[in-house]
Design an enzyme around this catalytic site. Structure first.
Site, PDB file in Angstrom:
ATOM      1  N   TYR A 145       0.816  -1.210   0.000  1.00 48.95           N
ATOM      2  CA  TYR A 145       0.000   0.000   0.000  1.00 48.95           C
ATOM      3  C   TYR A 145       0.857   1.271   0.000  1.00 48.95           C
ATOM      4  CZ  TYR A 145      -4.743  -1.827   0.752  1.00 48.95           C
ATOM      5  OH  TYR A 145      -5.968  -2.406   0.607  1.00 48.95           O
ATOM      6  N   LYS A 196       3.085 -14.992   2.258  1.00 50.58           N
ATOM      7  CA  LYS A 196       3.432 -15.853   1.126  1.00 50.58           C
ATOM      8  C   LYS A 196       4.944 -16.043   1.152  1.00 50.58           C
ATOM      9  CE  LYS A 196       1.452 -17.038  -2.309  1.00 50.58           C
ATOM     10  NZ  LYS A 196       1.092 -18.440  -2.687  1.00 50.58           N
ATOM     11  N   ASP A 229      -2.904 -17.791   0.676  1.00 44.54           N
ATOM     12  CA  ASP A 229      -3.906 -18.391  -0.217  1.00 44.54           C
ATOM     13  C   ASP A 229      -4.598 -19.564   0.469  1.00 44.54           C
ATOM     14  OD1 ASP A 229      -1.497 -19.789  -0.323  1.00 44.54           O
ATOM     15  OD2 ASP A 229      -1.663 -20.322  -2.441  1.00 44.54           O
ATOM     16  N   ASP A 253      -6.516  -6.953   3.899  1.00 37.68           N
ATOM     17  CA  ASP A 253      -7.633  -6.314   3.209  1.00 37.68           C
ATOM     18  C   ASP A 253      -8.553  -7.383   2.623  1.00 37.68           C
ATOM     19  OD1 ASP A 253      -9.111  -4.185   2.018  1.00 37.68           O
ATOM     20  OD2 ASP A 253      -8.109  -4.600   0.117  1.00 37.68           O
ATOM     21  N   ASP A 257     -12.389  -9.016   4.144  1.00 33.56           N
ATOM     22  CA  ASP A 257     -13.637  -9.001   3.374  1.00 33.56           C
ATOM     23  C   ASP A 257     -14.223 -10.413   3.302  1.00 33.56           C
ATOM     24  OD1 ASP A 257     -13.519  -6.282   2.762  1.00 33.56           O
ATOM     25  OD2 ASP A 257     -14.100  -6.605   0.668  1.00 33.56           O
TER      26      ASP A 257
END
Ligand code: IPM
Ligand code: MG
Length: 368
Positions: A145, A196, A229, A253, A257
């Site tokens: 970001y 990751k 993932d 983020d 959600d």
């Protein structure tokens, strides 16, 4: 650091449904003032697209400095299609990102709790989600970001190149990991850290620093690591395996959600963005519902104010040391749901549909 006025609350309703849901928070603040003499003072300012429309910038210096002096900021939501073609630096979201970054609000707490009254509102099977209580701790001021270099630049053959950089320093990882471990100790004592590390060096560093901090100071907490993932998949397969999820800005983020839909509606989930405590124990914080500005339903009086109201409960708990009041407010929300009142987003058969302000009023009536 500037002396923070603890009882001063800066309201930044923003765009879309932001003003509507913040209105209900205002009513609740007033109720606490009138009935519990808590002496909250509020101030209200423009931020996001509405600020851009009026001042040509998503946040003016004046508002930014006010934010800097406030211990508690209640944000509604920013953005919407109206400002999609605005130049990048002036987009409504830049205001939010500037506040997070400049106020150093590095720890974003996003609880995903499935209310028993709403197990049927989720698209997942009731047995998968009933009793769900996850806390996502999202790093909020680093990663892709904010990393440099960034930008869009022309390259050879008339092509253009978009660049964003994912970076984390050890100290940035450690300070947010501490928040996650401390929270876990007050919950089920379990942290799953997601990155990751199989693909990204910054992910490898993340994993190593979290593990090292654990081994040094938090041996009592049950820590494991999961690739982000896989975490996304596990969240819908077996979400109850999670207690605290610790992750970076971008993965946080997305995973938050996803987690929100386990609970039935984005309209229910609050969040807290916390800075570090200074030596006087003062801390900056911003509270906001995790839903966005929902321009498609803005102005219709149907938005769910619960996420905003629960964000204020988080403010009572984390910034104002009013745990009791936080519990009373959370209980009032539960009571209203028990009565079968629902905004449109969580409406199911046999329940009574109410508007945004009716929901706010009902919550207040339960506070009495
Ligand atoms: C969130 C939002 C923001 C983010 C946007 C509005 C900039 O999606 O708070 O999750 O990407 O962090
Ligand atoms: Mg988001």
């Amino acid at each position: 650091m500037i002396k923070l006025e603890k009882r001063k609350i800066l309201l930044l309703p923003g765009d879309g449904i932001g003003p509507e849901v913040t209105e209900e928070v205002k009513k609740i603040i007033n109720w606490f003032n009138d009935n519990k003499s808590l002496g909250f003072e509020t101030d209200e300012e423009l931020v996001g697209g509405c600020s851009y429309d009026k001042h040509g910038t998503p946040i003016t210096d004046e508002v930014f400095y006010k934010a800097l002096e406030s211990a508690v900021i209640m944000l509604g939501a920013v953005g919407g299609p109206k400002w999609e073609s605005v130049e990048f630096d002036k987009k409504p979201e830049r205001a939010l990102l500037k506040l997070r970054k400049e106020l150093k609000l590095f720890a974003n707490l996003r609880p995903a709790i499935c209310f028993k009254q709403l197990v049927d509102a989720s698209t997942l099977k009731p047995e998968i989600i009933s009793g769900l209580d996850i806390m996502i701790v999202r790093e909020l001021t680093g990663g892709v970001y904010f990393g440099e270099p960034r930008g869009i630049k022309p390259i050879e053959n008339g092509e253009r190149k978009g660049v964003n950089t994912h970076t984390y320093k050890s100290s940035e990882i450690i300070r947010v990991a501490k928040v996650a471990f401390d929270l876990a100790r007050k919950r089920s004592n379990k942290v799953i850290s997601c990155e990751k590390s199989n693909v990204m060096e910054a992910g490898q560093l993340w994993k190593e620093e979290v593990q090292a901090l654990h081994d040094k100071d938090y041996k009592d907490v049950n820590l494991s690591h999961m690739l982000a993932d896989n975490c996304a998949m596990q969240l819908v397969r077996n979400p109850k395996q999670f207690d605290v999820i610790l992750t970076d800005n971008l993965f946080g983020d997305m995973l938050s959600d996803e987690a929100s839909m386990l609970t039935g509606s984005l309209g229910l989930l609050p969040s807290a963005s916390l800075g570090a405590k200074n030596k006087d124990g003062e801390m900056r914080a911003m509270y906001e519902p995790i839903h966005g500005s929902a321009p498609d339903i803005a102005g219709k009086g149907i938005a769910n104010p619960i996420a905003s109201v629960l964000s204020f409960a988080m403010a009572l708990r984390y910034s104002l040391d009013l745990d009791n009041e936080a519990e009373v407010l959370e209980k009032a929300v539960q009571d209203v749901l028990n009565d079968g009142l629902r905004t449109k987003d969580i409406l199911s058969e046999g329940m009574k549909e109410v508007s945004t302000s009716e929901m706010g009023d009902a919550i207040i009536s339960k506070l009495q």
